[in-house]
Scaffold this motif. Structure first.
Motif, short mmCIF file in Angstrom:
data_model
loop_
_atom_site.label_atom_id
_atom_site.label_comp_id
_atom_site.label_asym_id
_atom_site.label_seq_id
_atom_site.Cartn_x
_atom_site.Cartn_y
_atom_site.Cartn_z
N LEU A 58 0.85 -1.18 0.00
CA LEU A 58 0.00 0.00 0.00
C LEU A 58 0.89 1.23 0.00
CD1 LEU A 58 -2.92 1.16 0.26
CD2 LEU A 58 -2.57 1.13 2.74
N THR A 59 0.74 2.05 -1.05
CA THR A 59 1.61 3.22 -1.17
C THR A 59 0.96 4.21 -2.12
OG1 THR A 59 3.88 3.93 -1.65
CG2 THR A 59 2.97 2.20 -3.06
N PHE A 60 1.69 5.28 -2.45
CA PHE A 60 1.22 6.24 -3.45
C PHE A 60 1.63 5.73 -4.84
CE2 PHE A 60 2.08 9.82 -0.14
CZ PHE A 60 0.91 9.51 0.53
N LEU A 82 -1.94 -4.59 -9.80
CA LEU A 82 -2.84 -3.95 -8.85
C LEU A 82 -3.96 -4.90 -8.44
CD1 LEU A 82 -3.34 -0.45 -10.54
CD2 LEU A 82 -1.55 -1.15 -8.95
N SER A 83 -4.52 -4.66 -7.26
CA SER A 83 -5.70 -5.42 -6.85
C SER A 83 -6.83 -5.14 -7.83
CB SER A 83 -6.11 -5.04 -5.43
OG SER A 83 -6.40 -3.65 -5.33
N ARG A 84 -7.73 -6.09 -7.98
CA ARG A 84 -8.73 -6.04 -9.03
C ARG A 84 -9.63 -4.81 -8.95
NH1 ARG A 84 -12.03 -11.44 -9.72
NH2 ARG A 84 -9.86 -12.10 -10.04
N ASN A 85 -10.12 -4.51 -7.78
CA ASN A 85 -11.04 -3.39 -7.62
C ASN A 85 -10.36 -2.21 -6.94
OD1 ASN A 85 -13.33 -4.90 -8.61
ND2 ASN A 85 -13.34 -5.98 -6.65
N SER A 86 -10.67 -1.00 -7.38
CA SER A 86 -10.13 0.17 -6.71
C SER A 86 -10.88 0.37 -5.39
CB SER A 86 -10.26 1.41 -7.59
OG SER A 86 -11.61 1.68 -7.87
N ILE A 87 -10.17 0.90 -4.41
CA ILE A 87 -10.72 1.15 -3.09
C ILE A 87 -10.68 2.65 -2.83
CG2 ILE A 87 -10.31 0.83 -0.61
CD1 ILE A 87 -9.25 -1.95 -1.25
N ASN A 120 -5.12 -1.12 -4.81
CA ASN A 120 -5.46 0.01 -5.67
C ASN A 120 -6.29 1.03 -4.89
OD1 ASN A 120 -5.60 1.56 -7.96
ND2 ASN A 120 -7.10 0.28 -9.00
N TYR A 121 -5.63 1.62 -3.89
CA TYR A 121 -6.28 2.59 -3.01
C TYR A 121 -6.21 3.97 -3.65
CZ TYR A 121 -7.26 5.21 1.33
OH TYR A 121 -7.79 6.05 2.28
N ARG A 122 -7.38 4.57 -3.83
CA ARG A 122 -7.45 5.88 -4.48
C ARG A 122 -8.30 6.82 -3.61
NH1 ARG A 122 -5.76 5.76 -9.91
NH2 ARG A 122 -5.18 3.67 -10.60
N THR A 163 -6.85 11.53 -5.61
CA THR A 163 -7.59 11.62 -6.87
C THR A 163 -7.79 13.07 -7.28
OG1 THR A 163 -8.75 9.55 -6.39
CG2 THR A 163 -9.75 11.01 -8.02
N TYR A 164 -8.12 13.91 -6.31
CA TYR A 164 -8.31 15.35 -6.59
C TYR A 164 -7.01 15.97 -7.09
CZ TYR A 164 -8.89 20.34 -5.73
OH TYR A 164 -8.90 21.72 -5.88
N GLN A 165 -5.91 15.63 -6.42
CA GLN A 165 -4.61 16.20 -6.80
C GLN A 165 -4.23 15.79 -8.22
OE1 GLN A 165 -0.84 14.39 -5.34
NE2 GLN A 165 -0.53 16.34 -4.31
N VAL A 166 -4.51 14.56 -8.58
CA VAL A 166 -4.12 14.04 -9.89
C VAL A 166 -5.02 14.57 -11.01
CG1 VAL A 166 -3.98 11.94 -11.30
CG2 VAL A 166 -3.03 11.96 -9.00
N LEU A 167 -6.33 14.62 -10.76
CA LEU A 167 -7.27 14.93 -11.84
C LEU A 167 -7.62 16.40 -11.99
CD1 LEU A 167 -9.80 11.97 -11.55
CD2 LEU A 167 -7.82 12.19 -13.06
N ARG A 168 -7.38 17.21 -10.98
CA ARG A 168 -7.75 18.62 -11.12
C ARG A 168 -6.94 19.28 -12.24
NH1 ARG A 168 -4.99 21.65 -5.84
NH2 ARG A 168 -2.82 21.08 -6.33
#
Length: 355
Positions: free
Chosen positions: A9-11, A81-86, A41-43, A48-53
């Protein structure tokens, strides 16, 4: 093949070359030890805001989304990555039947990055009973965990804690947040073979200096002055691979993937950087290195902790006058660094072992 699954688990999904590469290196090392490995796949919303803005201005926004495409392409190809994003704490319950979970590296314990408060996920609050809880090269930047009440209830439950800075190790010891924290090398040092992900498509012909920076405008100005002096001393062109243009560079390559980034550092004649991962990968690849200190002292904590631990302070430069008094092409003694890497590998091997 070991049937045991180890989650990390990381960035892993940010627009930062070093962050993505340390995620790759940690997973690659764990796989080399025979475990199954997936990156959770922890988001969380704050990343998410930092990446997509959008960035400021249409041209910067176009560049950002181009880089986002390149990073996503790299992640899809090279990270398992794990199958589903968290996206929330409750969703971690979807993870089943794992032997261990490793959080780290990067600044996962820096609350100024994790939404202005510590994220319990990065303290493995979700880990199932019986699973080994390990921190590997976790960082809080220039901050201290003891400054935040209640974190000891999380850190004391870890089976093993390895951190990336000496001041953080000492803080954990002094305030009894864990019984035996260790200082370990960044995951990018756990492996030395990056051929599987290296691209030479953007590498120029001939010798060159590569520059990479992550900093404030004031520190960027300082690095720019160093580059002008290095160009004068060496006669070599500068290829800059940072997030923003720098005037001393002959070429600014801002739209590059992590694979391009690795190739440009591996092929450079000299690296000039103020970045931790720029420093780490340069040392790993045996590149002549000029590490330029940040004006803001707290931003020097991670790279200087590494250089002090391995007796490599010789590659650190505070003032431009030092370029005349030091040998920028020096072949530095990596004995201490290699010892540190081997210690860190043993730490992780033992942390992953069953009780």
């Amino acid at each position: 093949m070991n049937s045991k699954t180890v989650y990390t688990l990381t960035f892993h999904s940010v627009l930062n070359h070093g962050a993505v590469l340390q995620a790759y290196a940690l997973q690659n090392y764990i796989l080399s030890k025979g475990y199954k490995s997936e990156i959770i796949n922890y988001r969380p919303w704050y990343l998410t805001y930092q990446v997509l803005r959008p960035a400021k201005g249409i041209n910067k926004t176009i560049l950002k989304y181009k880089r986002l495409y390149l990073f996503k392409k790299f992640t899809t190809k090279h990270l398992a990555l794990s199958r589903n994003s968290i996206t929330s704490q409750s969703q971690f319950s979807k993870l089943e039947n794992y032997h261990a979970v490793v959080c780290g590296s990067d600044q996962i314990w820096n609350k100024h990055i994790t939404g202005k408060k510590h994220d319990p996920a990065f303290f493995l609050s979700f880990a199932s009973e019986g699973a080994r809880k390990i921190a590997y090269a976790a960082s809080a930047g220039g901050n201290l965990l003891s400054q935040e009440p209640g974190l000891g209830s999380h850190t004391k439950t870890f089976d093993s804690i390895g951190v990336r800075e000496q001041h953080l190790k000492q803080d954990i010891l002094d305030h009894k947040l864990h019984h035996s924290p260790e200082l370990v090398a960044d995951p990018t040092f756990l492996i030395s073979d990056y051929k599987a992900i290296t691209s030479l498509k953007r590498v120029p012909s001939g010798k060159y200096i590569v520059s990479y920076e992550v900093s404030s405008d004031e520190t960027r100005t300082k690095l720019n002055a160093f580059l002008l002096k290095l160009k004068e001393m060496t006669g070599l062109p500068v290829y800059h691979i940072g997030d923003k243009k720098i005037s001393a560079a002959d070429v600014c390559l801002l739209d590059i993937s992590p694979s391009d980034w690795v190739g440009l550092i591996q092929s450079a004649s000299l690296v000039c950087t103020n970045s931790f991962h720029g420093t780490a990968l340069s040392l790993n690849f045996n590149k002549p290195l000029v590490f330029v200190t940040h004006i803001e002292d707290e931003k020097n904590a991670r790279p200087l902790s590494l250089l002090n631990k391995t007796n490599l302070e010789c590659v650190s430069y505070k003032n431009i006058e030092e370029l005349e008094s030091k040998d920028i092409w020096q072949v530095y003694d990596k004995t201490k660094l290699n010892d540190f890497i081997h210690f860190s590998q043993r730490f992780l091997d033992q942390a992953l072992s069953s009780k």
